[in-house]
Design a protein around this motif. Structure first.
Motif, PDB file in Angstrom:
ATOM      1  N   ILE A   1       0.813  -1.223   0.000  1.00  0.00           N
ATOM      2  CA  ILE A   1       0.000   0.000   0.000  1.00  0.00           C
ATOM      3  C   ILE A   1       0.845   1.271   0.000  1.00  0.00           C
ATOM      4  O   ILE A   1       0.319   2.363   0.125  1.00  0.00           O
ATOM      5  N   ASP A   2       2.128   1.120  -0.177  1.00  0.00           N
ATOM      6  CA  ASP A   2       3.087   2.225  -0.371  1.00  0.00           C
ATOM      7  C   ASP A   2       3.469   2.945   0.926  1.00  0.00           C
ATOM      8  O   ASP A   2       2.637   3.622   1.557  1.00  0.00           O
ATOM      9  N   GLY A   3       4.740   2.792   1.281  1.00  0.00           N
ATOM     10  CA  GLY A   3       5.239   3.425   2.493  1.00  0.00           C
ATOM     11  C   GLY A   3       5.202   4.938   2.439  1.00  0.00           C
ATOM     12  O   GLY A   3       5.309   5.613   3.457  1.00  0.00           O
ATOM     13  N   GLY A   4       5.008   5.479   1.251  1.00  0.00           N
ATOM     14  CA  GLY A   4       4.929   6.925   1.094  1.00  0.00           C
ATOM     15  C   GLY A   4       3.711   7.532   1.783  1.00  0.00           C
ATOM     16  O   GLY A   4       3.640   8.746   1.985  1.00  0.00           O
ATOM     17  N   ARG A   5       2.772   6.673   2.187  1.00  0.00           N
ATOM     18  CA  ARG A   5       1.578   7.186   2.879  1.00  0.00           C
ATOM     19  C   ARG A   5       1.894   7.595   4.314  1.00  0.00           C
ATOM     20  O   ARG A   5       1.098   8.260   4.971  1.00  0.00           O
ATOM     21  N   LEU A   6       3.036   7.156   4.790  1.00  0.00           N
ATOM     22  CA  LEU A   6       3.403   7.431   6.176  1.00  0.00           C
ATOM     23  C   LEU A   6       4.601   8.368   6.175  1.00  0.00           C
ATOM     24  O   LEU A   6       5.559   8.156   5.437  1.00  0.00           O
ATOM     25  N   SER A   7       4.527   9.406   6.984  1.00  0.00           N
ATOM     26  CA  SER A   7       5.674  10.323   7.050  1.00  0.00           C
ATOM     27  C   SER A   7       5.881  10.787   8.476  1.00  0.00           C
ATOM     28  O   SER A   7       4.962  10.763   9.307  1.00  0.00           O
ATOM     29  N   LEU A   8       7.113  11.213   8.736  1.00  0.00           N
ATOM     30  CA  LEU A   8       7.454  11.760  10.050  1.00  0.00           C
ATOM     31  C   LEU A   8       8.101  13.113   9.833  1.00  0.00           C
ATOM     32  O   LEU A   8       8.922  13.267   8.922  1.00  0.00           O
TER      33      LEU A   8
ATOM     34  N   LEU B   1      -0.892  15.988   1.709  1.00  0.00           N
ATOM     35  CA  LEU B   1      -2.048  15.997   0.798  1.00  0.00           C
ATOM     36  C   LEU B   1      -1.608  15.886  -0.659  1.00  0.00           C
ATOM     37  O   LEU B   1      -2.223  15.176  -1.462  1.00  0.00           O
ATOM     38  N   LYS B   2      -0.523  16.584  -0.965  1.00  0.00           N
ATOM     39  CA  LYS B   2       0.002  16.554  -2.341  1.00  0.00           C
ATOM     40  C   LYS B   2       0.413  15.117  -2.684  1.00  0.00           C
ATOM     41  O   LYS B   2       0.149  14.603  -3.770  1.00  0.00           O
ATOM     42  N   ASN B   3       1.060  14.487  -1.719  1.00  0.00           N
ATOM     43  CA  ASN B   3       1.515  13.108  -1.865  1.00  0.00           C
ATOM     44  C   ASN B   3       0.322  12.167  -2.074  1.00  0.00           C
ATOM     45  O   ASN B   3       0.337  11.302  -2.961  1.00  0.00           O
TER      46      ASN B   3
ATOM     47  N   LEU C   1      -0.958   9.306  -4.736  1.00  0.00           N
ATOM     48  CA  LEU C   1      -1.093   7.886  -4.346  1.00  0.00           C
ATOM     49  C   LEU C   1      -2.530   7.404  -4.410  1.00  0.00           C
ATOM     50  O   LEU C   1      -2.783   6.224  -4.622  1.00  0.00           O
ATOM     51  N   GLY C   2      -3.465   8.333  -4.184  1.00  0.00           N
ATOM     52  CA  GLY C   2      -4.873   7.939  -4.199  1.00  0.00           C
ATOM     53  C   GLY C   2      -5.319   7.350  -2.872  1.00  0.00           C
ATOM     54  O   GLY C   2      -4.546   7.315  -1.917  1.00  0.00           O
TER      55      GLY C   2
END
Lengths: 134, 222
Positions: free
Chosen positions: A96-103, A122-124, A128-129
């Motif tokens: 589901i793409d690690g890009g959905r999580l950020s710190l 939000l841009k990210n 990703l959808g």
């Protein structure tokens, strides 16, 4: 007609980095839905909490921690950073793409930085959808 | 302690593919300490699998349970109701635990969720190192508490090979030369005379090379 994608973001935040008063800067915004999870220290961010946020339907998760060297519990923000990195890899393995999580590190009361961090998320998510596992 | 590492998610998905209802069973002892199979790891794996299945448009029911030790019947018994509710058990215990479960629940598939690796210690936070190969004939008294059978790449018993550089093994430069460690320790203990003791070629019959071993304590058998 396709329904407009309104991302759901869960924000885990250390109460020292991001206070409840700062939540109000997001009131009135209709481009995303937000859930705040307060933590006494960002080191309380456990892998399972991050995963459960995605299971509960979050499209993205943001973890806000104190700047490095300024954690009142010394290394809490570093522990959070390591765990978030681990979970990002796990999210990639899940598919589901690690890009959905950020710190992000944020100084207390820095509302401009908070807004920027959420806007970046939000841009990210626009790319990703929606969470395919929600 | 026994050190294990959780299998990659992709491999676990393949292993549980035939089942629609599984129990992920954790163990509260060794695998909990090395972050492979304790209660938290069970919860994380269950969550990850649910997300992965949902993403793939597939269904799975996962029950989670952790017992104190999967290598003892007294604790395994506690998992019986949960095992009976599921089609299969994904055990996050070491190989001994998986097999003890399989022996107890002969009609339920018991599947391994971790790779059992070695007997070791926590060297420092987050780092586990192999210390003992279970050779069955311990001579750590002579080697100053450092095992050349496990920690020397060549398993030399009577001194260093001479190939080490700066205290590192010539086979694997990331590993400390066990014999350098032994000599340093014997010096500190004032037991350098141990190096004069001749250790004959090892009889491996007491190790796994002699086949699976059994310990029988008659004094504990009624």
């Amino acid at each position: 007609m396709d329904k407009k994608f309104i991302p759901k973001i869960t924000v885990f935040h250390c109460i020292n980095a991001f206070t409840e008063k700062t939540h109000s800067i997001f009131v009135g915004r209709d481009d995303f839905e937000v859930k705040f999870i307060k933590l006494p220290c960002s080191s309380m961010v456990k892998d399972i909490f991050l995963l459960r946020a995605f299971e509960a339907g979050a499209d993205g998760v943001v973890v806000l921690v104190c700047p490095e060297g300024q954690c009142r519990y010394v290394e809490g923000n570093i522990r959070a950073k390591k765990r978030v990195a681990w979970v990002k890899n796990l999210l990639d393995d899940i598919g589901i793409d690690g890009g959905r999580l950020s710190l992000s590190n944020i100084a207390a009361g820095d509302t401009a930085a908070a807004t920027q961090i959420i806007d970046n998320a939000l841009k990210n998510l626009a790319e990703l959808g929606p969470n395919p596992a929600a | 302690m026994i050190v294990a590492e959780q299998k990659p998610l992709s491999e676990i998905k393949e292993i549980i593919a035939p089942y629609k209802k599984i129990l992920i069973l954790g163990c509260g002892t060794c695998v909990k300490t090395c972050f492979a199979g304790g209660e938290e790891e069970v919860a994380v794996l269950a969550s990850a699998l649910r997300l992965a299945y949902k993403k793939d448009g597939k269904e799975i029911e996962i029950e989670e349970l952790t017992i104190e030790r999967q290598c003892e019947n007294e604790f395994i018994r506690e998992s019986a109701p949960a095992v009976s509710r599921n089609q299969g058990v994904l055990s996050l215990a070491c190989g001994a635990g998986v097999q003890a479960l399989a022996r107890r629940f002969a009609k339920t598939p018991v599947l391994p969720g971790v790779n059992t690796t070695f007997i070791g210690v926590l060297e420092k936070q987050g780092i586990f190192t192999e210390e003992c190969s279970g050779c069955g004939n311990c001579r750590l008294d002579i080697f100053g508490g450092i095992c050349p059978v496990t920690r020397c790449a060549k398993k030399l018993l009577n001194g260093p090979c001479g190939g080490s550089q700066n205290g590192k093994c010539e086979i694997n430069p990331e590993t400390d030369c066990a014999w350098q460690l032994i000599i340093d320790r014997l010096k500190a203990l004032g037991q350098m005379d141990n190096l004069r003791k001749y250790i004959p070629p090892k009889n491996w019959c007491t190790s796994l090379s002699g086949g699976p071993r059994k310990l029988v304590r008659e004094d504990h058998i009624i």
